[in-house]
Design a protein around this motif. Structure first.
Motif, PDB file in Angstrom:
ATOM      1  N   ARG A  27       0.842  -1.209   0.000  1.00 25.34           N
ATOM      2  CA  ARG A  27       0.000   0.000   0.000  1.00 25.34           C
ATOM      3  C   ARG A  27       0.870   1.250   0.000  1.00 25.34           C
ATOM      4  O   ARG A  27       0.591   2.212  -0.722  1.00 25.34           O
ATOM      5  N   LEU A  31       0.981   3.872  -3.170  1.00 24.84           N
ATOM      6  CA  LEU A  31       0.613   5.271  -2.998  1.00 24.84           C
ATOM      7  C   LEU A  31       1.721   6.205  -3.488  1.00 24.84           C
ATOM      8  O   LEU A  31       1.460   7.193  -4.185  1.00 24.84           O
ATOM      9  N   PHE A  38       5.477  11.701  -0.607  1.00 20.31           N
ATOM     10  CA  PHE A  38       4.695  11.878   0.614  1.00 20.31           C
ATOM     11  C   PHE A  38       5.629  12.233   1.760  1.00 20.31           C
ATOM     12  O   PHE A  38       6.784  11.805   1.797  1.00 20.31           O
ATOM     13  N   GLN A  42       2.025  12.262   6.323  1.00 21.76           N
ATOM     14  CA  GLN A  42       0.979  11.842   5.393  1.00 21.76           C
ATOM     15  C   GLN A  42       0.893  10.321   5.308  1.00 21.76           C
ATOM     16  O   GLN A  42      -0.204   9.750   5.330  1.00 21.76           O
ATOM     17  N   LEU A  46      -2.181   7.707   6.318  1.00 23.21           N
ATOM     18  CA  LEU A  46      -2.792   6.883   5.283  1.00 23.21           C
ATOM     19  C   LEU A  46      -2.582   5.388   5.481  1.00 23.21           C
ATOM     20  O   LEU A  46      -3.422   4.589   5.057  1.00 23.21           O
ATOM     21  N   CYS A  47      -1.474   5.009   6.114  1.00 27.91           N
ATOM     22  CA  CYS A  47      -1.093   3.592   6.115  1.00 27.91           C
ATOM     23  C   CYS A  47      -0.814   2.998   7.489  1.00 27.91           C
ATOM     24  O   CYS A  47      -0.585   1.783   7.586  1.00 27.91           O
ATOM     25  N   ALA A  51      -2.044   8.192  13.425  1.00 26.44           N
ATOM     26  CA  ALA A  51      -1.634   9.355  12.643  1.00 26.44           C
ATOM     27  C   ALA A  51      -0.955  10.403  13.503  1.00 26.44           C
ATOM     28  O   ALA A  51      -0.203  11.232  12.995  1.00 26.44           O
ATOM     29  N   ASN A 156      -1.064  16.186  -1.796  1.00 26.86           N
ATOM     30  CA  ASN A 156      -1.150  14.904  -1.106  1.00 26.86           C
ATOM     31  C   ASN A 156      -1.532  15.103   0.357  1.00 26.86           C
ATOM     32  O   ASN A 156      -2.208  14.260   0.950  1.00 26.86           O
ATOM     33  N   ALA A 160      -4.637  13.384   2.233  1.00 29.40           N
ATOM     34  CA  ALA A 160      -4.420  12.691   3.510  1.00 29.40           C
ATOM     35  C   ALA A 160      -5.353  13.245   4.578  1.00 29.40           C
ATOM     36  O   ALA A 160      -5.877  12.501   5.415  1.00 29.40           O
ATOM     37  N   HIS A 163      -8.790  11.834   3.993  1.00 28.15           N
ATOM     38  CA  HIS A 163      -8.834  10.460   4.501  1.00 28.15           C
ATOM     39  C   HIS A 163      -8.984  10.457   6.020  1.00 28.15           C
ATOM     40  O   HIS A 163      -9.806   9.694   6.567  1.00 28.15           O
ATOM     41  N   GLN A 164      -8.208  11.270   6.703  1.00 24.89           N
ATOM     42  CA  GLN A 164      -8.289  11.339   8.158  1.00 24.89           C
ATOM     43  C   GLN A 164      -9.659  11.836   8.601  1.00 24.89           C
ATOM     44  O   GLN A 164     -10.227  11.357   9.581  1.00 24.89           O
ATOM     45  N   TRP A 177      -9.497   8.588  -5.588  1.00 23.21           N
ATOM     46  CA  TRP A 177      -8.315   9.457  -5.576  1.00 23.21           C
ATOM     47  C   TRP A 177      -7.385   9.015  -6.689  1.00 23.21           C
ATOM     48  O   TRP A 177      -6.825   7.938  -6.658  1.00 23.21           O
TER      49      TRP A 177
END
Length: 325
Positions: A27, A31, A38, A42, A46-47, A51, A156, A160, A163-164, A177
């Protein structure tokens, strides 16, 4: 006697490293391949699970870098070229949790892009076409000498943050995306959007395309880009929103003032909204989007009011503005 043969094998067994990639590793590399570069924050959002603790992501990212799947270099900031630097470069990433106090054990912030092994994997997996694969391979030798790297980091970071946001707001999600390569491919190479996304919140779904302003570009060029986008993507022009990210607030205000003089007379204004890099860094889902031609009945008495991203889903039955013939 003939010259001895020199072995020029890569010090890393790329094929072997690819076979050991975990699902999380894939992943991460996917990305980075799709979206170019990134920051640690970020990728943590995302991964990884936390966070707010980007330092927890560093060991795995460093491992991928030692195996030539990624490369790291010092964070250059998030302002595009020509944008005056200010305290936003040192501020926490917009829309992401504040990093824990021990976020940077070595005192430096890092960004990550594809290494040679990552470019090889992305080519094999058909994530990158031949031209993009060659570019990624070449860039891995001089990663910090790349054009538009700050712009890529800014956009990016925007995604991110979306997504959060989807993890904390009920009935919301970043459903799509696309990176610049895929955006260009679906237009047959006629357009070069920075990104495409689909944001869902409170029952509204907003598909949007992001285009960046450049300090040396005439504003007429931006209007022409929007017109060309509508021609190329005519089938979805009534549903998609074109988001223009301006270099600064002054250029944004000037674009609104001059749009009518640049656009064709009597032509309906597409679904276009603008913001600036400073506002994008503040919070991407806040009321930072200024429609070029808002719906007549959206906010009586306040037609120029800034909107939140999920409020940009009105039907595209917009009144025309006067303009050039």
């Amino acid at each position: 006697m003939g010259r001895a043969r020199q072995v020029r094998a890569h010090p890393i067994n790329v094929t072997g490293e690819v076979e050991r990639l975990t699902e999380q590793d894939e992943r991460i590399v996917r990305l980075v391949a799709e979206h170019d570069v990134f920051s640690t924050e970020q990728l943590a959002a995302l991964c990884f699970e936390r966070a707010d603790r980007p330092a927890d992501a560093l060991p795995r990212l460093r491992y991928l870098a030692t195996r030539a799947l990624l490369i790291k270099y010092e964070h250059p900031g998030t302002h595009p070229a020509g944008f005056p630097g200010d305290d936003l470069d040192d501020a926490p990433p917009a829309g992401l949790p504040d990093p824990a106090p021990d976020a940077w054990p070595d005192g430096k912030r890092w960004v990550w892009s594809l290494g040679q092994g990552g470019a090889y994997w992305a080519g094999v997996e058909h994530i990158l076409n031949r031209h993009a694969w060659f570019e990624a391979w070449t860039r891995s030798f001089n990663p910090h000498r790349r054009p538009h790297i700050r712009r890529r980091l800014a956009f990016n970071g925007f995604f991110a943050a979306l997504h959060q946001r989807s993890l904390t707001v009920p009935d919301s999600g970043l459903d799509q995306w696309w990176g610049p390569q895929r955006c260009a491919e679906v237009s047959g190479g006629q357009l070069a959007p920075d990104a495409h996304g689909r944001w869902r919140q409170r029952g509204a779904t907003v598909p949007f395309w992001l285009y960046s302003d450049y300090v040396r570009n005439p504003m007429r060029t931006l209007v022409g880009t929007v017109e060309q986008h509508v021609r190329v993507h005519r089938a979805t022009a009534e549903t998609d929103v074109i988001l223009l990210v301006m270099v600064n607030d002054n250029r944004e205000a000037l674009l609104h003032q001059r749009w009518a003089s640049y656009a064709p007379t009597g032509a309906p204004v597409p679904r276009v909204a603008t913001t600036s890099y400073s506002k994008l860094r503040a919070w991407p889902t806040d009321a930072i989007w200024w429609p070029i031609n808002p719906p007549i009945d959206a906010h009586p008495g306040s037609p120029a009011r800034a909107e939140r991203l999920h409020h940009l889903d009105w039907p595209a039955t917009l009144r025309p503005l006067g303009g050039r013939t």
